[in-house]
Motif scaffolding. Structure first.
Motif, PDB file in Angstrom:
ATOM      1  N   MET A   1     -11.020  18.738  10.887  1.00  0.00           N
ATOM      2  CA  MET A   1     -11.552  17.405  10.613  1.00  0.00           C
ATOM      3  C   MET A   1     -10.375  16.425  10.517  1.00  0.00           C
ATOM      4  SD  MET A   1     -14.673  17.971  10.528  1.00  0.00           S
ATOM      5  CE  MET A   1     -15.259  16.366   9.932  1.00  0.00           C
ATOM      6  N   ALA A   2     -10.524  15.301  11.142  1.00  0.00           N
ATOM      7  CA  ALA A   2      -9.473  14.282  11.057  1.00  0.00           C
ATOM      8  C   ALA A   2     -10.094  12.906  11.215  1.00  0.00           C
ATOM      9  CB  ALA A   2      -8.440  14.500  12.159  1.00  0.00           C
ATOM     10  N   LEU A   3      -9.342  11.915  10.765  1.00  0.00           N
ATOM     11  CA  LEU A   3      -9.812  10.540  10.918  1.00  0.00           C
ATOM     12  C   LEU A   3      -9.924  10.220  12.406  1.00  0.00           C
ATOM     13  CD1 LEU A   3      -7.587   8.549   8.367  1.00  0.00           C
ATOM     14  CD2 LEU A   3     -10.074   8.868   8.290  1.00  0.00           C
ATOM     15  N   LEU A   5      -9.251   8.336  15.820  1.00  0.00           N
ATOM     16  CA  LEU A   5      -8.019   7.655  16.236  1.00  0.00           C
ATOM     17  C   LEU A   5      -8.317   6.356  16.966  1.00  0.00           C
ATOM     18  CD1 LEU A   5      -5.960  10.717  17.528  1.00  0.00           C
ATOM     19  CD2 LEU A   5      -5.962   9.664  15.259  1.00  0.00           C
ATOM     20  N   PHE A  15       0.237   3.628   9.513  1.00  0.00           N
ATOM     21  CA  PHE A  15       1.552   4.063   9.991  1.00  0.00           C
ATOM     22  C   PHE A  15       2.540   2.906  10.054  1.00  0.00           C
ATOM     23  CE2 PHE A  15       0.883   8.464  10.943  1.00  0.00           C
ATOM     24  CZ  PHE A  15      -0.489   8.557  11.083  1.00  0.00           C
ATOM     25  N   LEU A  21       4.242   5.927  13.941  1.00  0.00           N
ATOM     26  CA  LEU A  21       3.119   6.644  14.557  1.00  0.00           C
ATOM     27  C   LEU A  21       3.635   7.579  15.645  1.00  0.00           C
ATOM     28  CD1 LEU A  21       0.101   7.181  14.941  1.00  0.00           C
ATOM     29  CD2 LEU A  21      -0.022   5.103  16.356  1.00  0.00           C
ATOM     30  N   TYR A  24       5.170  10.617  14.034  1.00  0.00           N
ATOM     31  CA  TYR A  24       4.136  11.515  13.514  1.00  0.00           C
ATOM     32  C   TYR A  24       3.543  12.327  14.659  1.00  0.00           C
ATOM     33  CZ  TYR A  24      -0.212  13.093  11.309  1.00  0.00           C
ATOM     34  OH  TYR A  24      -1.244  13.868  10.831  1.00  0.00           O
ATOM     35  N   ILE A  25       3.091  11.605  15.696  1.00  0.00           N
ATOM     36  CA  ILE A  25       2.417  12.281  16.814  1.00  0.00           C
ATOM     37  C   ILE A  25       3.363  13.269  17.502  1.00  0.00           C
ATOM     38  CG2 ILE A  25       1.457  11.903  19.120  1.00  0.00           C
ATOM     39  CD1 ILE A  25       0.322   9.278  18.175  1.00  0.00           C
ATOM     40  N   MET A  29       1.695  16.574  16.106  1.00  0.00           N
ATOM     41  CA  MET A  29       0.540  16.756  16.985  1.00  0.00           C
ATOM     42  C   MET A  29       0.961  17.240  18.382  1.00  0.00           C
ATOM     43  SD  MET A  29      -2.157  16.146  15.302  1.00  0.00           S
ATOM     44  CE  MET A  29      -1.920  16.074  13.546  1.00  0.00           C
ATOM     45  N   PRO A  30       0.090  17.893  19.153  1.00  0.00           N
ATOM     46  CA  PRO A  30      -1.206  18.406  18.755  1.00  0.00           C
ATOM     47  C   PRO A  30      -1.056  19.446  17.661  1.00  0.00           C
ATOM     48  CG  PRO A  30      -0.835  18.816  21.097  1.00  0.00           C
ATOM     49  CD  PRO A  30       0.410  18.239  20.545  1.00  0.00           C
ATOM     50  N   GLN A  31      -1.977  19.429  16.705  1.00  0.00           N
ATOM     51  CA  GLN A  31      -1.807  20.233  15.499  1.00  0.00           C
ATOM     52  C   GLN A  31      -1.684  21.719  15.808  1.00  0.00           C
ATOM     53  OE1 GLN A  31      -4.794  20.845  12.466  1.00  0.00           O
ATOM     54  NE2 GLN A  31      -3.569  19.696  10.995  1.00  0.00           N
ATOM     55  N   ASP A  32      -2.315  22.170  16.931  1.00  0.00           N
ATOM     56  CA  ASP A  32      -2.233  23.595  17.262  1.00  0.00           C
ATOM     57  C   ASP A  32      -1.009  23.901  18.128  1.00  0.00           C
ATOM     58  OD1 ASP A  32      -4.654  23.660  20.002  1.00  0.00           O
ATOM     59  OD2 ASP A  32      -3.149  22.200  19.393  1.00  0.00           O
ATOM     60  N   LEU A  37       4.518  18.555  23.646  1.00  0.00           N
ATOM     61  CA  LEU A  37       4.381  17.715  24.836  1.00  0.00           C
ATOM     62  C   LEU A  37       5.715  17.036  25.157  1.00  0.00           C
ATOM     63  CD1 LEU A  37       0.984  15.986  23.950  1.00  0.00           C
ATOM     64  CD2 LEU A  37       1.361  18.160  25.126  1.00  0.00           C
TER      65      LEU A  37
HETATM   66  C1  HEM Z   1      -1.697  14.571  21.784  1.00  0.00           C
HETATM   67  C2  HEM Z   1      -2.760  14.889  21.082  1.00  0.00           C
HETATM   68  C3  HEM Z   1      -2.981  14.389  19.673  1.00  0.00           C
HETATM   69  C4  HEM Z   1      -2.691  13.186  19.137  1.00  0.00           C
HETATM   70  C5  HEM Z   1      -2.073  11.990  19.808  1.00  0.00           C
HETATM   71  C6  HEM Z   1      -3.085  13.259  17.734  1.00  0.00           C
HETATM   72  C7  HEM Z   1      -2.897  12.206  16.852  1.00  0.00           C
HETATM   73  C8  HEM Z   1      -3.190  12.278  15.508  1.00  0.00           C
HETATM   74  C9  HEM Z   1      -2.968  11.199  14.568  1.00  0.00           C
HETATM   75  C10 HEM Z   1      -2.368   9.831  14.903  1.00  0.00           C
HETATM   76  C11 HEM Z   1      -3.384  11.635  13.362  1.00  0.00           C
HETATM   77  C12 HEM Z   1      -3.359  10.863  12.038  1.00  0.00           C
HETATM   78  C13 HEM Z   1      -4.672  10.160  11.848  1.00  0.00           C
HETATM   79  C14 HEM Z   1      -4.606   9.264  10.599  1.00  0.00           C
HETATM   80  O1  HEM Z   1      -4.047   9.684   9.599  1.00  0.00           O
HETATM   81  O2  HEM Z   1      -5.125   8.130  10.689  1.00  0.00           O
HETATM   82  C15 HEM Z   1      -3.876  12.990  13.548  1.00  0.00           C
HETATM   83  C16 HEM Z   1      -4.378  13.765  12.523  1.00  0.00           C
HETATM   84  C17 HEM Z   1      -4.871  15.026  12.723  1.00  0.00           C
HETATM   85  N1  HEM Z   1      -4.929  15.737  13.900  1.00  0.00           N
HETATM   86 FE1  HEM Z   1      -4.214  15.126  15.670  1.00  0.00          FE
HETATM   87  N2  HEM Z   1      -3.619  14.481  17.455  1.00  0.00           N
HETATM   88  C18 HEM Z   1      -3.588  15.205  18.614  1.00  0.00           C
HETATM   89  C19 HEM Z   1      -4.044  16.486  18.805  1.00  0.00           C
HETATM   90  C20 HEM Z   1      -4.615  17.258  17.809  1.00  0.00           C
HETATM   91  C21 HEM Z   1      -5.128  18.609  18.006  1.00  0.00           C
HETATM   92  C22 HEM Z   1      -5.115  19.350  19.316  1.00  0.00           C
HETATM   93  C23 HEM Z   1      -5.618  19.011  16.797  1.00  0.00           C
HETATM   94  C24 HEM Z   1      -6.290  20.283  16.394  1.00  0.00           C
HETATM   95  C25 HEM Z   1      -6.054  21.426  16.959  1.00  0.00           C
HETATM   96  C26 HEM Z   1      -5.391  17.914  15.857  1.00  0.00           C
HETATM   97  C27 HEM Z   1      -5.752  17.961  14.533  1.00  0.00           C
HETATM   98  C28 HEM Z   1      -5.497  16.941  13.640  1.00  0.00           C
HETATM   99  C29 HEM Z   1      -5.829  17.028  12.217  1.00  0.00           C
HETATM  100  C30 HEM Z   1      -6.507  18.190  11.513  1.00  0.00           C
HETATM  101  C31 HEM Z   1      -5.439  15.812  11.643  1.00  0.00           C
HETATM  102  C32 HEM Z   1      -5.575  15.381  10.166  1.00  0.00           C
HETATM  103  C33 HEM Z   1      -4.270  15.716   9.513  1.00  0.00           C
HETATM  104  C34 HEM Z   1      -4.260  15.300   8.031  1.00  0.00           C
HETATM  105  O3  HEM Z   1      -5.249  14.832   7.510  1.00  0.00           O
HETATM  106  O4  HEM Z   1      -3.179  15.476   7.497  1.00  0.00           O
HETATM  107  N3  HEM Z   1      -4.777  16.880  16.503  1.00  0.00           N
HETATM  108  N4  HEM Z   1      -3.747  13.352  14.860  1.00  0.00           N
END
Ligand code: HEM
Length: 74
Positions: A1-3, A5, A15, A21, A24-25, A29-32, A37
């Motif tokens: 779960m995430a906010l 974007l 940010f 930002l 951070y990214i 990220m990607p978190q997995d 990249l």
């Molecule tokens: C290039 C791909 C990705 C980008 C650009 C990206 C970008 C971001 C950003 C900017 C946030 C912060 C949102 C905020 O706080 O307002 C975020 C949070 C998060 N993302 Fe990603 N994300 C990407 C891929 C992924 C993938 C593939 C996963 C899961 C497998 C993932 C899981 C999460 C989770 C769980 C959070 C919440 C983290 C927290 O609350 O600390 N993201 N992502």
């Protein structure tokens, strides 16, 4: 779960500027597959997020110099 974007519920302003930002990214990220990249891919996805959220005009690709102090307020 995430906010979300993109859209009214997105909170990219938290940010402060595009550099934070980008950092951070490009490190968490990607978190997995954090940091997996290319730098250009992260710049492209950052640009996409800023355009889709109306923070920068369409079709604008951010360069490393431009993101340095780029404010995220809409
Ligand atoms: C290039 C791909 C990705 C980008 C650009 C990206 C970008 C971001 C950003 C900017 C946030 C912060 C949102 C905020 O706080 O307002 C975020 C949070 C998060 N993302 Fe990603 N994300 C990407 C891929 C992924 C993938 C593939 C996963 C899961 C497998 C993932 C899981 C999460 C989770 C769980 C959070 C919440 C983290 C927290 O609350 O600390 N993201 N992502």
């Amino acid at each position: 779960m995430a906010l979300p974007l993109i859209g009214p519920a997105a909170d990219l302003e938290a940010f402060v500027n595009a550099k934070f930002l980008f950092d951070y990214i490009s490190t968490i990220m990607p978190q997995d597959a954090p940091g997996s990249l290319s730098k250009q891919d992260y710049l492209d996805v950052l640009s996409f997020l800023l355009v889709e959220n109306g923070i920068v005009p369409g079709e604008r690709v951010m360069t490393p110099n431009q993101i340095e102090n780029f404010p995220l307020q809409k």
